[in-house]
Design a protein around this motif. Structure first.
Motif, PDB file in Angstrom:
ATOM      1  N   LEU A   1     -30.553  -0.993   2.256  1.00 47.35           N
ATOM      2  CA  LEU A   1     -29.346  -1.139   3.067  1.00 47.35           C
ATOM      3  C   LEU A   1     -29.253   0.027   4.035  1.00 47.35           C
ATOM      4  O   LEU A   1     -29.694   1.134   3.731  1.00 47.35           O
ATOM      5  CB  LEU A   1     -28.097  -1.182   2.178  1.00 47.35           C
ATOM      6  CG  LEU A   1     -27.982  -2.363   1.215  1.00 47.35           C
ATOM      7  CD1 LEU A   1     -26.803  -2.143   0.270  1.00 47.35           C
ATOM      8  CD2 LEU A   1     -27.795  -3.661   1.977  1.00 47.35           C
ATOM      9  N   SER A   2     -28.665  -0.221   5.192  1.00 47.93           N
ATOM     10  CA  SER A   2     -28.535   0.836   6.190  1.00 47.93           C
ATOM     11  C   SER A   2     -27.279   0.615   7.016  1.00 47.93           C
ATOM     12  O   SER A   2     -26.842  -0.524   7.215  1.00 47.93           O
ATOM     13  CB  SER A   2     -29.757   0.852   7.117  1.00 47.93           C
ATOM     14  OG  SER A   2     -29.578   1.781   8.173  1.00 47.93           O
ATOM     15  N   GLN A   3     -26.708   1.703   7.492  1.00 47.04           N
ATOM     16  CA  GLN A   3     -25.596   1.629   8.436  1.00 47.04           C
ATOM     17  C   GLN A   3     -26.071   1.899   9.857  1.00 47.04           C
ATOM     18  O   GLN A   3     -25.252   1.987  10.761  1.00 47.04           O
ATOM     19  CB  GLN A   3     -24.504   2.635   8.044  1.00 47.04           C
ATOM     20  CG  GLN A   3     -23.780   2.275   6.758  1.00 47.04           C
ATOM     21  CD  GLN A   3     -22.678   3.268   6.421  1.00 47.04           C
ATOM     22  OE1 GLN A   3     -22.895   4.465   6.373  1.00 47.04           O
ATOM     23  NE2 GLN A   3     -21.476   2.755   6.194  1.00 47.04           N
ATOM     24  N   GLU A   4     -27.376   2.055  10.039  1.00 52.66           N
ATOM     25  CA  GLU A   4     -27.933   2.358  11.356  1.00 52.66           C
ATOM     26  C   GLU A   4     -29.028   1.350  11.694  1.00 52.66           C
ATOM     27  O   GLU A   4     -30.213   1.623  11.538  1.00 52.66           O
ATOM     28  CB  GLU A   4     -28.490   3.785  11.385  1.00 52.66           C
ATOM     29  CG  GLU A   4     -27.433   4.870  11.371  1.00 52.66           C
ATOM     30  CD  GLU A   4     -26.677   4.964  12.695  1.00 52.66           C
ATOM     31  OE1 GLU A   4     -27.201   4.472  13.717  1.00 52.66           O
ATOM     32  OE2 GLU A   4     -25.568   5.505  12.696  1.00 52.66           O
ATOM     33  N   LYS A   5     -28.619   0.174  12.157  1.00 53.87           N
ATOM     34  CA  LYS A   5     -29.607  -0.854  12.502  1.00 53.87           C
ATOM     35  C   LYS A   5     -30.575  -0.366  13.574  1.00 53.87           C
ATOM     36  O   LYS A   5     -31.764  -0.675  13.550  1.00 53.87           O
ATOM     37  CB  LYS A   5     -28.885  -2.123  12.965  1.00 53.87           C
ATOM     38  CG  LYS A   5     -29.847  -3.284  13.229  1.00 53.87           C
ATOM     39  CD  LYS A   5     -29.114  -4.512  13.706  1.00 53.87           C
ATOM     40  CE  LYS A   5     -28.882  -5.491  12.580  1.00 53.87           C
ATOM     41  NZ  LYS A   5     -27.599  -5.349  11.937  1.00 53.87           N
TER      42      LYS A   5
ATOM     43  N   GLY B   1     -27.904  -8.803   9.144  1.00 54.04           N
ATOM     44  CA  GLY B   1     -26.596  -8.465   8.611  1.00 54.04           C
ATOM     45  C   GLY B   1     -25.564  -9.379   9.254  1.00 54.04           C
ATOM     46  O   GLY B   1     -25.828 -10.000  10.289  1.00 54.04           O
TER      47      GLY B   1
ATOM     48  N   ASN C   1     -25.110  -2.434  15.913  1.00 53.10           N
ATOM     49  CA  ASN C   1     -25.550  -1.208  15.255  1.00 53.10           C
ATOM     50  C   ASN C   1     -24.540  -0.717  14.222  1.00 53.10           C
ATOM     51  O   ASN C   1     -24.873   0.079  13.343  1.00 53.10           O
ATOM     52  CB  ASN C   1     -25.788  -0.111  16.292  1.00 53.10           C
ATOM     53  CG  ASN C   1     -26.564   1.058  15.724  1.00 53.10           C
ATOM     54  OD1 ASN C   1     -27.618   0.883  15.122  1.00 53.10           O
ATOM     55  ND2 ASN C   1     -26.035   2.255  15.902  1.00 53.10           N
ATOM     56  N   ASP C   2     -23.285  -1.166  14.322  1.00 53.56           N
ATOM     57  CA  ASP C   2     -22.238  -0.734  13.388  1.00 53.56           C
ATOM     58  C   ASP C   2     -22.090  -1.661  12.198  1.00 53.56           C
ATOM     59  O   ASP C   2     -21.384  -1.331  11.248  1.00 53.56           O
ATOM     60  CB  ASP C   2     -20.887  -0.643  14.120  1.00 53.56           C
ATOM     61  CG  ASP C   2     -20.931   0.331  15.283  1.00 53.56           C
ATOM     62  OD1 ASP C   2     -21.497   1.416  15.093  1.00 53.56           O
ATOM     63  OD2 ASP C   2     -20.421   0.006  16.361  1.00 53.56           O
ATOM     64  N   PHE C   3     -22.703  -2.847  12.247  1.00 51.61           N
ATOM     65  CA  PHE C   3     -22.633  -3.747  11.097  1.00 51.61           C
ATOM     66  C   PHE C   3     -23.485  -3.162   9.966  1.00 51.61           C
ATOM     67  O   PHE C   3     -24.464  -2.461  10.215  1.00 51.61           O
ATOM     68  CB  PHE C   3     -23.195  -5.136  11.425  1.00 51.61           C
ATOM     69  CG  PHE C   3     -22.555  -5.816  12.605  1.00 51.61           C
ATOM     70  CD1 PHE C   3     -21.312  -5.440  13.069  1.00 51.61           C
ATOM     71  CD2 PHE C   3     -23.215  -6.840  13.261  1.00 51.61           C
ATOM     72  CE1 PHE C   3     -20.726  -6.082  14.147  1.00 51.61           C
ATOM     73  CE2 PHE C   3     -22.636  -7.487  14.337  1.00 51.61           C
ATOM     74  CZ  PHE C   3     -21.385  -7.101  14.787  1.00 51.61           C
ATOM     75  N   PHE C   4     -23.142  -3.455   8.726  1.00 53.28           N
ATOM     76  CA  PHE C   4     -24.050  -3.037   7.661  1.00 53.28           C
ATOM     77  C   PHE C   4     -25.284  -3.930   7.714  1.00 53.28           C
ATOM     78  O   PHE C   4     -25.214  -5.127   7.985  1.00 53.28           O
ATOM     79  CB  PHE C   4     -23.371  -3.060   6.290  1.00 53.28           C
ATOM     80  CG  PHE C   4     -22.959  -4.418   5.793  1.00 53.28           C
ATOM     81  CD1 PHE C   4     -23.849  -5.224   5.105  1.00 53.28           C
ATOM     82  CD2 PHE C   4     -21.659  -4.889   6.002  1.00 53.28           C
ATOM     83  CE1 PHE C   4     -23.471  -6.466   4.634  1.00 53.28           C
ATOM     84  CE2 PHE C   4     -21.265  -6.129   5.534  1.00 53.28           C
ATOM     85  CZ  PHE C   4     -22.172  -6.922   4.849  1.00 53.28           C
ATOM     86  N   THR C   5     -26.411  -3.321   7.491  1.00 51.98           N
ATOM     87  CA  THR C   5     -27.703  -3.971   7.717  1.00 51.98           C
ATOM     88  C   THR C   5     -28.511  -3.971   6.430  1.00 51.98           C
ATOM     89  O   THR C   5     -28.501  -2.996   5.692  1.00 51.98           O
ATOM     90  CB  THR C   5     -28.483  -3.199   8.802  1.00 51.98           C
ATOM     91  OG1 THR C   5     -27.744  -3.232  10.012  1.00 51.98           O
ATOM     92  CG2 THR C   5     -29.856  -3.810   9.025  1.00 51.98           C
ATOM     93  N   TYR C   6     -29.199  -5.075   6.158  1.00 52.20           N
ATOM     94  CA  TYR C   6     -30.121  -5.080   5.042  1.00 52.20           C
ATOM     95  C   TYR C   6     -31.513  -5.496   5.506  1.00 52.20           C
ATOM     96  O   TYR C   6     -31.675  -6.288   6.429  1.00 52.20           O
ATOM     97  CB  TYR C   6     -29.657  -5.971   3.878  1.00 52.20           C
ATOM     98  CG  TYR C   6     -28.993  -7.267   4.233  1.00 52.20           C
ATOM     99  CD1 TYR C   6     -27.612  -7.351   4.411  1.00 52.20           C
ATOM    100  CD2 TYR C   6     -29.738  -8.442   4.363  1.00 52.20           C
ATOM    101  CE1 TYR C   6     -27.002  -8.558   4.723  1.00 52.20           C
ATOM    102  CE2 TYR C   6     -29.129  -9.644   4.665  1.00 52.20           C
ATOM    103  CZ  TYR C   6     -27.767  -9.694   4.849  1.00 52.20           C
ATOM    104  OH  TYR C   6     -27.169 -10.890   5.172  1.00 52.20           O
TER     105      TYR C   6
END
Length: 295
Positions: free
Chosen positions: A96-100, A209, A225-230
């Motif tokens: 998981l990342s907060q920085e796509k 995401g 870029n602000d969406f949570f990303t998996y």
């Protein structure tokens, strides 16, 4: 997921303990080699200095192995109690990342075969257009499916006041020039369907995401870029779901950008407009370069 239990090695991967196990095995091999040398060569035992060194090495390594093994066992047992880690790994989420944007930059640097892009406003894609173009210059094929501002799907999500056509022109032009340079394929399709996930694929790795409707001061709605990303693992159930959704939207698109027409409107109209075109005029230009699919 509970009926699809993971093997021991899969659990090690799911718990992110692979490096721990590798280190423990390396220490064990080194210790066994040192012990073998100590046993096979009497000269080592007969020399006081060498004897002391080897005994210290073997003893120290043995103590380290016991300590490392204990830590691995404790961590493994603790993680086993959290079955959600197994479920996440089995379903296909690798991280998981907060920085796509950072995730994409890392994946694009390794890309060699395929890029997919889907979205609405292409804000993040525009910011990374040079990285996408650099990846394409290695011979990568590109497929894009977007919901553009003139279609109802976009307007349902973002309304009619977004000014994003410059993103479309810059991204499409950067990728068009890159693919022409190496002779790879570029296909850009437009869908009227509302998109429910923000999805990129770089070779076999999917970065995705959900779309969120939160607002900010600059873009009215927060950007991708602000969406949570998996990050999705190849061959997993989630990978197949996201891949199938992309293919469905792509195949059911309403139109496709005619790249030759796009080249002409870029050269003859857009590139020399110096920002004088309105958002509606830019949309009309882009629509004029599309070929409608007959349903």
């Amino acid at each position: 997921m509970k009926n699809n239990k993971l093997s021991f090695l899969q659990k090690i991967q799911a718990y992110h303990m692979t490096s721990n196990l590798v280190i423990a095995n390396i220490l064990l091999v080194v210790n066994l080699l040192a012990l073998l040398l100590y046993v096979v060569f009497p000269s080592i035992r007969e020399n006081d200095i060498c004897n002391n060194i080897f005994v210290a090495i073997i003893t120290g390594l043995f103590a380290t192995i016991l300590s490392t093994g204990s830590e691995i066992f404790i961590e493994f047992k603790n993680n086993e109690r959290g079955e959600f880690l197994e479920d996440i790994y089995s379903f296909g989420i690798m991280g998981l990342s907060q920085e796509k944007g950072k995730v994409l930059e890392n994946e694009l640097a390794k890309c060699r075969r395929l890029i997919w892009i889907s979205g609405y406003r292409l804000i993040l894609t525009d910011r990374l257009k040079e990285q996408f173009a650099d990846a394409v210059k290695t011979g990568v094929n590109v497929q894009i499916v977007v919901c553009p501002p003139w279609l109802s799907g976009f307007q349902m999500v973002y309304g009619t006041d977004e000014t994003v056509m410059d993103n479309y022109f810059r991204v499409f032009h950067a990728l068009r020039e890159a693919t022409k340079r190496v002779g790879s394929d570029l296909t850009i399709r437009f869908t009227e369907k509302p998109l429910f996930s923000d999805t990129y694929r770089v070779d076999e790795r999917i970065i995705t995401g959900p779309y969120l409707h939160n607002k900010d001061d600059k873009f009215h709605r927060i950007m991708a870029n602000d969406f949570f990303t998996y990050i999705v693992k190849e061959g997993s159930p989630l990978h197949r779901l996201v891949e199938d959704e992309y293919y469905t939207v792509y195949e059911e698109a309403v139109s496709e950008l005619n790249l030759d027409k796009f080249d002409r409107i870029w050269e003859e109209t857009y590139a020399g407009s110096d920002g004088e075109l309105t958002e509606e005029e830019k949309m009309d230009l882009m629509k004029g370069a599309t070929d409608l699919f007959l349903k």
